[in-house]
Design a protein around this motif. Structure first.
Motif, mmCIF file in Angstrom:
data_model
loop_
_atom_site.group_PDB
_atom_site.id
_atom_site.type_symbol
_atom_site.label_atom_id
_atom_site.label_comp_id
_atom_site.label_asym_id
_atom_site.label_seq_id
_atom_site.Cartn_x
_atom_site.Cartn_y
_atom_site.Cartn_z
ATOM 1 N N GLN A 77 28.961 62.598 63.671
ATOM 2 C CA GLN A 77 28.797 61.242 64.177
ATOM 3 C C GLN A 77 27.932 61.193 65.435
ATOM 4 O O GLN A 77 27.187 60.229 65.626
ATOM 5 C CB GLN A 77 30.156 60.596 64.374
ATOM 6 C CG GLN A 77 30.808 60.445 62.987
ATOM 7 C CD GLN A 77 31.823 59.363 62.925
ATOM 8 O OE1 GLN A 77 32.994 59.636 63.038
ATOM 9 N NE2 GLN A 77 31.363 58.148 62.738
ATOM 10 N N VAL A 78 27.998 62.219 66.270
ATOM 11 C CA VAL A 78 27.100 62.282 67.425
ATOM 12 C C VAL A 78 25.652 62.374 66.929
ATOM 13 O O VAL A 78 24.771 61.665 67.425
ATOM 14 C CB VAL A 78 27.454 63.467 68.352
ATOM 15 C CG1 VAL A 78 26.348 63.746 69.360
ATOM 16 C CG2 VAL A 78 28.778 63.190 69.076
ATOM 17 N N VAL A 79 25.408 63.215 65.930
ATOM 18 C CA VAL A 79 24.061 63.325 65.350
ATOM 19 C C VAL A 79 23.641 61.975 64.770
ATOM 20 O O VAL A 79 22.531 61.490 65.016
ATOM 21 C CB VAL A 79 24.004 64.432 64.277
ATOM 22 C CG1 VAL A 79 22.707 64.362 63.490
ATOM 23 C CG2 VAL A 79 24.188 65.803 64.916
ATOM 24 N N ALA A 80 24.533 61.350 64.001
ATOM 25 C CA ALA A 80 24.214 60.057 63.390
ATOM 26 C C ALA A 80 23.938 58.995 64.450
ATOM 27 O O ALA A 80 23.049 58.155 64.282
ATOM 28 C CB ALA A 80 25.347 59.612 62.465
ATOM 29 N N MET A 81 24.673 59.038 65.557
ATOM 30 C CA MET A 81 24.447 58.059 66.624
ATOM 31 C C MET A 81 23.073 58.271 67.250
ATOM 32 O O MET A 81 22.343 57.308 67.505
ATOM 33 C CB MET A 81 25.546 58.150 67.678
ATOM 34 C CG MET A 81 25.419 57.083 68.740
ATOM 35 S SD MET A 81 26.902 56.953 69.738
ATOM 36 C CE MET A 81 27.954 56.050 68.617
ATOM 37 N N ALA A 82 22.701 59.524 67.490
ATOM 38 C CA ALA A 82 21.377 59.812 68.054
ATOM 39 C C ALA A 82 20.274 59.372 67.087
ATOM 40 O O ALA A 82 19.274 58.772 67.499
ATOM 41 C CB ALA A 82 21.247 61.299 68.382
ATOM 42 N N VAL A 83 20.453 59.648 65.814
ATOM 43 C CA VAL A 83 19.468 59.242 64.805
ATOM 44 C C VAL A 83 19.371 57.720 64.744
ATOM 45 O O VAL A 83 18.271 57.149 64.691
ATOM 46 C CB VAL A 83 19.837 59.832 63.426
ATOM 47 C CG1 VAL A 83 19.030 59.194 62.310
ATOM 48 C CG2 VAL A 83 19.664 61.350 63.432
ATOM 49 N N THR A 84 20.505 57.054 64.774
ATOM 50 C CA THR A 84 20.529 55.590 64.658
ATOM 51 C C THR A 84 19.853 54.918 65.841
ATOM 52 O O THR A 84 19.042 54.003 65.665
ATOM 53 C CB THR A 84 21.986 55.093 64.520
ATOM 54 O OG1 THR A 84 22.582 55.742 63.402
ATOM 55 C CG2 THR A 84 22.036 53.601 64.308
ATOM 56 N N ILE A 85 20.153 55.353 67.071
ATOM 57 C CA ILE A 85 19.523 54.703 68.217
ATOM 58 C C ILE A 85 18.027 54.985 68.217
ATOM 59 O O ILE A 85 17.224 54.129 68.608
ATOM 60 C CB ILE A 85 20.178 55.089 69.573
ATOM 61 C CG1 ILE A 85 19.665 54.182 70.699
ATOM 62 C CG2 ILE A 85 19.990 56.550 69.909
ATOM 63 C CD1 ILE A 85 19.903 52.685 70.509
ATOM 64 N N LEU A 109 25.079 51.493 59.529
ATOM 65 C CA LEU A 109 24.904 52.852 60.030
ATOM 66 C C LEU A 109 25.409 52.971 61.468
ATOM 67 O O LEU A 109 26.099 53.930 61.818
ATOM 68 C CB LEU A 109 23.438 53.266 59.935
ATOM 69 C CG LEU A 109 23.109 54.691 60.364
ATOM 70 C CD1 LEU A 109 23.912 55.723 59.575
ATOM 71 C CD2 LEU A 109 21.620 54.941 60.224
ATOM 72 N N SER A 110 25.101 51.997 62.303
ATOM 73 C CA SER A 110 25.557 52.016 63.698
ATOM 74 C C SER A 110 27.079 52.038 63.786
ATOM 75 O O SER A 110 27.665 52.796 64.565
ATOM 76 C CB SER A 110 25.025 50.794 64.451
ATOM 77 O OG SER A 110 23.640 50.857 64.593
ATOM 78 N N THR A 111 27.712 51.222 62.965
ATOM 79 C CA THR A 111 29.179 51.161 62.955
ATOM 80 C C THR A 111 29.774 52.478 62.457
ATOM 81 O O THR A 111 30.725 53.001 63.045
ATOM 82 C CB THR A 111 29.649 49.985 62.077
ATOM 83 O OG1 THR A 111 29.118 48.775 62.623
ATOM 84 C CG2 THR A 111 31.166 49.900 62.024
ATOM 85 N N ALA A 112 29.198 53.021 61.402
ATOM 86 C CA ALA A 112 29.697 54.289 60.847
ATOM 87 C C ALA A 112 29.535 55.432 61.853
ATOM 88 O O ALA A 112 30.428 56.262 62.002
ATOM 89 C CB ALA A 112 28.970 54.619 59.546
ATOM 90 N N ALA A 113 28.411 55.448 62.564
ATOM 91 C CA ALA A 113 28.149 56.516 63.527
ATOM 92 C C ALA A 113 29.097 56.464 64.718
ATOM 93 O O ALA A 113 29.314 57.473 65.376
ATOM 94 C CB ALA A 113 26.697 56.437 64.012
ATOM 95 N N ALA A 114 29.669 55.306 64.982
ATOM 96 C CA ALA A 114 30.531 55.130 66.158
ATOM 97 C C ALA A 114 32.015 55.284 65.842
ATOM 98 O O ALA A 114 32.838 55.124 66.744
ATOM 99 C CB ALA A 114 30.271 53.757 66.773
#
Length: 152
Positions: free
Chosen positions: A127-135, A26-31
């Protein structure tokens, strides 16, 4: 006065290695399309709000390696008061990150969403949303595990 020992914390990634693998995926996909410097600002801001020392330590070091200025790192907790130090894209991403991290009853406001949507393509915004969710997920896992800071 008797002191009780805290129970040992779960080594979550040893207990469930597939969880770590999924989080890394997930971290890789979000970035994928998020600018790496912006990505670190997102991770640091969410980690500040969540008080995750482990992630703050990691991502401030990563941000410095990428060339994020010390001034930006110094004032990130008050980014909305820092004038033009942060670009419009950074401000939109940071506002969205804060809204995702500290969800109130209203969720993410239309205004914050509009500002972010104006700055990012649909793919970038996703991806910005996914990055915020992931962190936020990483922060919460580390809070449960009480991950210690590495000694330097």
């Amino acid at each position: 006065m008797t002191q009780t020992m805290a129970p040992p914390r779960l080594k979550i990634y040893k207990a469930s290695p597939e969880l770590y693998d999924a989080m890394m995926t997930l971290s890789t996909a979000a970035a994928k399309v998020v600018d790496p410097e912006l990505g670190e600002l997102i991770k640091i801001r969410a980690s500040q709000l969540n008080r995750c020392a482990f992630c703050l330590d990691m991502h401030t070091r990563d941000a410095r390696k990428l060339g994020v200025s010390e001034q930006k790192l110094d004032v990130l907790a008050a980014w909305d008061e820092a004038g033009d130090i942060f670009s419009a894209r950074e401000r939109a991403a940071l506002a969205l990150t804060e809204a995702v991290t500290v969800l109130g009853h209203g969720g993410v406001s239309d205004e914050i969403y509009r500002q972010a949507a104006a700055e990012f393509s649909d793919r970038e915004l996703a991806q910005v949303v996914a990055m915020a969710v992931t962190i936020n997920a990483w922060n919460r896992i580390n809070a449960v595990a009480q991950s210690p800071l590495p000694r330097r």
